[in-house]
Write a protein that holds these residues in place. Structure first.
Motif, PDB file in Angstrom:
ATOM      1  N   MET B  40      43.802 -63.067  51.639  1.00 41.10           N
ATOM      2  CA  MET B  40      43.144 -64.365  51.787  1.00 41.10           C
ATOM      3  C   MET B  40      43.234 -65.250  50.557  1.00 41.10           C
ATOM      4  N   THR B  41      43.845 -64.771  49.503  1.00 41.42           N
ATOM      5  CA  THR B  41      43.910 -65.562  48.274  1.00 41.42           C
ATOM      6  C   THR B  41      44.392 -66.997  48.515  1.00 41.42           C
ATOM      7  N   PRO B  42      45.502 -67.214  49.243  1.00 41.20           N
ATOM      8  CA  PRO B  42      45.930 -68.606  49.448  1.00 41.20           C
ATOM      9  C   PRO B  42      44.882 -69.444  50.172  1.00 41.20           C
ATOM     10  N   GLN B  43      44.261 -68.849  51.192  1.00 36.05           N
ATOM     11  CA  GLN B  43      43.239 -69.605  51.933  1.00 36.05           C
ATOM     12  C   GLN B  43      42.035 -69.905  51.052  1.00 36.05           C
ATOM     13  N   ILE B  44      41.658 -68.905  50.235  1.00 30.91           N
ATOM     14  CA  ILE B  44      40.498 -69.110  49.374  1.00 30.91           C
ATOM     15  C   ILE B  44      40.758 -70.267  48.418  1.00 30.91           C
ATOM     16  N   ILE B  45      41.975 -70.312  47.896  1.00 39.03           N
ATOM     17  CA  ILE B  45      42.285 -71.366  46.936  1.00 39.03           C
ATOM     18  C   ILE B  45      42.251 -72.734  47.593  1.00 39.03           C
ATOM     19  N   THR B  46      42.703 -72.831  48.843  1.00 38.81           N
ATOM     20  CA  THR B  46      42.649 -74.144  49.503  1.00 38.81           C
ATOM     21  C   THR B  46      41.220 -74.572  49.769  1.00 38.81           C
ATOM     22  N   MET B  47      40.316 -73.577  49.854  1.00 38.34           N
ATOM     23  CA  MET B  47      38.928 -73.944  50.113  1.00 38.34           C
ATOM     24  C   MET B  47      38.240 -74.501  48.877  1.00 38.34           C
ATOM     25  N   ILE B  48      38.780 -74.138  47.703  1.00 46.05           N
ATOM     26  CA  ILE B  48      38.197 -74.660  46.463  1.00 46.05           C
ATOM     27  C   ILE B  48      38.574 -76.137  46.351  1.00 46.05           C
ATOM     28  N   PRO B  49      37.600 -77.015  46.024  1.00 46.77           N
ATOM     29  CA  PRO B  49      37.934 -78.431  45.898  1.00 46.77           C
ATOM     30  C   PRO B  49      39.072 -78.621  44.888  1.00 46.77           C
ATOM     31  N   GLY B  50      40.091 -79.336  45.245  1.00 45.50           N
ATOM     32  CA  GLY B  50      41.220 -79.573  44.348  1.00 45.50           C
ATOM     33  C   GLY B  50      42.236 -78.464  44.390  1.00 45.50           C
ATOM     34  N   GLY B  51      41.926 -77.417  45.142  1.00 48.50           N
ATOM     35  CA  GLY B  51      42.827 -76.271  45.197  1.00 48.50           C
ATOM     36  C   GLY B  51      44.055 -76.519  46.068  1.00 48.50           C
ATOM     37  N   LEU B  57      52.116 -73.649  45.564  1.00 54.76           N
ATOM     38  CA  LEU B  57      52.726 -72.841  44.502  1.00 54.76           C
ATOM     39  C   LEU B  57      52.522 -71.351  44.720  1.00 54.76           C
ATOM     40  N   ILE B  58      51.546 -71.004  45.574  1.00 55.94           N
ATOM     41  CA  ILE B  58      51.226 -69.595  45.729  1.00 55.94           C
ATOM     42  C   ILE B  58      52.111 -68.961  46.787  1.00 55.94           C
ATOM     43  N   PRO B  59      52.815 -67.912  46.382  1.00 57.97           N
ATOM     44  CA  PRO B  59      53.683 -67.268  47.369  1.00 57.97           C
ATOM     45  C   PRO B  59      52.851 -66.544  48.418  1.00 57.97           C
ATOM     46  N   THR B  60      53.417 -66.301  49.568  1.00 63.41           N
ATOM     47  CA  THR B  60      52.719 -65.553  50.609  1.00 63.41           C
ATOM     48  C   THR B  60      52.435 -64.142  50.099  1.00 63.41           C
ATOM     49  N   PRO B  61      51.177 -63.695  50.226  1.00 63.87           N
ATOM     50  CA  PRO B  61      50.839 -62.368  49.694  1.00 63.87           C
ATOM     51  C   PRO B  61      51.618 -61.267  50.391  1.00 63.87           C
ATOM     52  N   THR B  62      51.963 -60.244  49.641  1.00 65.95           N
ATOM     53  CA  THR B  62      52.688 -59.108  50.209  1.00 65.95           C
ATOM     54  C   THR B  62      51.827 -57.852  50.081  1.00 65.95           C
ATOM     55  N   ILE B  63      52.342 -56.774  50.640  1.00 65.95           N
ATOM     56  CA  ILE B  63      51.650 -55.499  50.581  1.00 65.95           C
ATOM     57  C   ILE B  63      51.468 -55.035  49.128  1.00 65.95           C
ATOM     58  N   ASN B  64      52.410 -55.420  48.260  1.00 69.77           N
ATOM     59  CA  ASN B  64      52.302 -55.043  46.849  1.00 69.77           C
ATOM     60  C   ASN B  64      51.111 -55.707  46.166  1.00 69.77           C
TER      61      ASN B  64
END
Lengths: 68, 252, 314
Positions: B40-51, B57-64
């Motif tokens: 959820m990192t990418p989604q969380i960042i979009t929820m932050i104002p200005g995010g 810039l954030i790549p799609t998260p992988t299993i790693n």
């Protein structure tokens, strides 16, 4: 994706986490209520910590607050 | 054997003082949330104002990312638990006088110490195991399958890493009568070993290399340098032997 | 035979000599009262005998087993009660006694019977399922006595076993010790002489890390059978009590004074001259008393004579 769809998608995964946290919170409060004395903070202080410090409140209480 | 008696008591203590439950709950929660947070990192960042600006810039998260998140959380909070559980193990028993009560009876000091380490080991082995299973399922649903063999090795190395700090804290706890001195010294050692482990060249010989080797294995690579493992095992042995040498002649 | 034998025991803490060449012999089967003022070295001696502290010099043996001076030796045949027994607050008394029974490798059936028996003896049966964390000082003391008895010890080392108890509890525990004395050797330290006088058959007096004397209680009483005087100050003398005590202490025929409330207990070298001195002093200082009488000496008087005597020589 809207926030709501994310939420519904991950809900089955979020429920166990929420239950675990809630269970811990309840366990800490029950333990606190049964106890006459606490360490570090007065009883009401620990209630605040348990309820308002997310996840770590109950744990900190269990480790440091229990006075036998 | 007096070890069995002491071990039995230590296990009961882990349960009664809720340490067993705390270790499991904390590590399991991180086992569940780590892959979820990674996802959820990418989604969380979009929820932050200005995010929103960064979301591109954030790549799609992988299993790693999920594995990296898990390793980071479990080691950080696991070590914290090892320090907190270990700090009073001997210091408080000396200070309160319970150690004197036990050791004026036919209980060897070696059994007394070893039982403490053994009981902490049981707690951490079970807690990491449960956390590993939880993380495995969460990762499975969010990203896909983890290689089970590598996953087990990774968790074995993580457990060893936690036990190293449990042993070191136990050693400091025998040196002093004040548990906060013990945890302070342990924390200092943690920082020192962290610095040594991050030095270029020699860094791979220190315990932190256990963790980097673990992630290499998870990514399907074969680590070449295992000296960090031997150093860790050696440090556990030295901590326990040192604790015994100190405790053997200590007045209670 | 001696249950406990101590020869030339020395123990130093920094520059303090807690034990300064202590010699002591406790006959098998006796109830030995180990007396001395605070800081005399009683606790140190018991801790060494229990294997918790190491002497700097000297030898000691308990039940014929010599203390090794390299590693604290564990004892299968002794019971030890420290001055402030400590327990795991999360345990119940039953669990603690069971734990002690396991340490002594008592089989499970016998162990559970022994635990029940001891809980009964020390009167903790009703609270046997409560956590020790909530126990009062007296309850902990009684559990402390129980844990020292689990293995049917041959030698029982008790450090101030009744000091923390209320009068009723004290009476009970003293009776228990008296009873135990029939089965095993008891070494009991105390600074309360009345307790020792009541249960002990032999007395050793220690001061400044050295044994001053050791004797059968009856012999000791006879040997120092100089009567003592008891003087009860009159009403309204409260302010002058301490001043009065100082004057009495300076009298040539007096060897020691203790006060309890309005009552002076005076150990004397010679009864008649002491009486005369006291009365002359009272007239001169305009001090009045309700009563002045000759009393039989108690252990306390002997103790004061001996301890003060040593100090005078130095």
């Amino acid at each position: 994706m809207s926030d709501l769809t994310i939420l519904t998608k991950y809900l089955p995964l979020l429920i166990p986490i929420a239950l675990l946290q809630f269970g811990l919170l309840v366990a800490a409060l029950v333990d606190l209520m049964k106890r006459e004395n606490t360490k570090g903070l007065p009883k009401w202080g620990w209630i605040l910590v348990i309820v308002f410090v997310n996840l770590f409140g109950p744990i900190i209480y269990f480790i440091f607050g229990r006075d036998e | 054997m007096s070890f069995t008696t002491a071990f039995h008591k230590e296990l009961l203590e882990q349960r009664r003082t809720r340490r067993f439950m705390i270790a499991i709950v904390v590590l399991v929660l991180f086992g569940m949330t780590s892959p979820l947070l990674a996802k959820m990192t990418p989604q969380i960042i979009t929820m932050i104002p200005g995010g929103e600006a960064f979301s591109m810039l954030i790549p799609t998260p992988t299993i790693n990312d999920a594995v990296a998140q898990y390793i980071k959380n479990i080691t950080q909070f696991g070590v914290l638990l090892a320090l907190v559980f270990g700090m009073g193990a001997v210091a408080v028993e000396k200070d309160k006088g319970t150690a004197a009560m036990t050791l004026s009876k036919p209980m060897t000091r070696w059994s007394f110490l070893l039982a403490k380490f053994a009981a902490m080991s049981v707690t951490f082995i079970i807690a990491v195991l449960v956390a590993a299973i939880a993380c495995y399922y969460y990762t499975f649903f969010l990203f896909g399958e983890l290689a089970i063999g590598a996953w087990l090795v990774l968790n074995g190395l993580v457990t060893l890493y936690l036990l190293l700090y449990a042993a070191i804290t136990l050693f400091y706890s025998t040196l002093t009568r004040t548990q906060y001195v013990a945890i302070g010294l342990s924390f200092g050692t943690l920082i020192l070993l962290g610095i040594l482990g991050s030095l270029p060249g020699i860094g791979a010989n220190f315990p932190d290399a256990l963790i980097s080797n673990a992630s290499l294995i998870m990514m399907g690579e074969t680590p070449k340098n295992w000296s960090g493992l031997w150093v860790s095992l050696g440090l556990i042995f030295l901590s326990l032997a040192g604790a015994w040498l100190v405790f053997r002649k200590q007045e209670l | 035979m001696n249950a406990i034998k101590i020869e030339g025991l020395v123990k130093t803490y920094g520059s303090v000599r807690a034990l300064d060449g202590l010699n002591l012999e406790v006959r098998s089967g006796s109830v030995f009262g180990f007396l001395g003022p605070n800081g005399a070295g009683k606790t140190t001696t018991l801790r060494i005998l229990a294997g918790l502290a190491l002497p700097n010099a000297g030898n000691a043996s308990v039940s014929g087993i010599a203390l090794s001076n390299t590693t604290p030796a564990p004892y299968a045949r002794t019971g030890y009660l420290p001055e402030e027994p400590a327990f795991y607050p999360w345990m119940t008394p039953r669990e603690y006694l069971d734990y002690v029974g396991r340490i002594f490798k008592i089989g499970s059936k016998e162990r559970s019977a022994r635990v029940d028996e001891l809980l009964d003896v020390v009167g903790l049966k009703e609270v046997s399922k409560r956590h020790i964390g909530g126990f009062s000082r007296g309850m902990r003391q009684r559990l402390g006595i129980a844990q020292a008895l689990v293995n049917h010890p041959e030698v029982l080392l008790l450090d101030e076993p009744v000091s923390a108890l209320d009068p009723a509890g004290r009476k009970e525990v003293l009776e228990l010790i008296e009873e135990l004395g029939k089965e095993c050797t008891v070494l009991m330290s105390s600074h309360i002489l009345a307790d020792v006088e009541r249960v002990c058959d032999t007395v050793g007096i220690i001061n400044k890390g050295k044994l001053i004397t050791q004797a059968i209680k009856a012999e000791l009483m006879e040997k120092y059978a100089i009567p003592a005087l008891e003087l009860v100050a009159g009403n309204g003398m409260a302010q002058q009590i301490s001043e009065w005590k100082e004057r009495i202490e300076r009298m040539t025929s007096v060897s020691g004074v203790s006060i309890e409330g309005y009552t002076f207990r005076i150990a004397v070298k010679d009864v008649h001259s002491a009486q005369r001195e006291l009365m002359q002093d009272a007239i001169r200082q305009n001090a009045h008393f309700e009563r002045l009488e000759i009393v039989k000496p108690s252990l306390e008087d002997i103790f004061m004579q001996l301890v003060n005597g040593v100090e005078e020589k130095k």
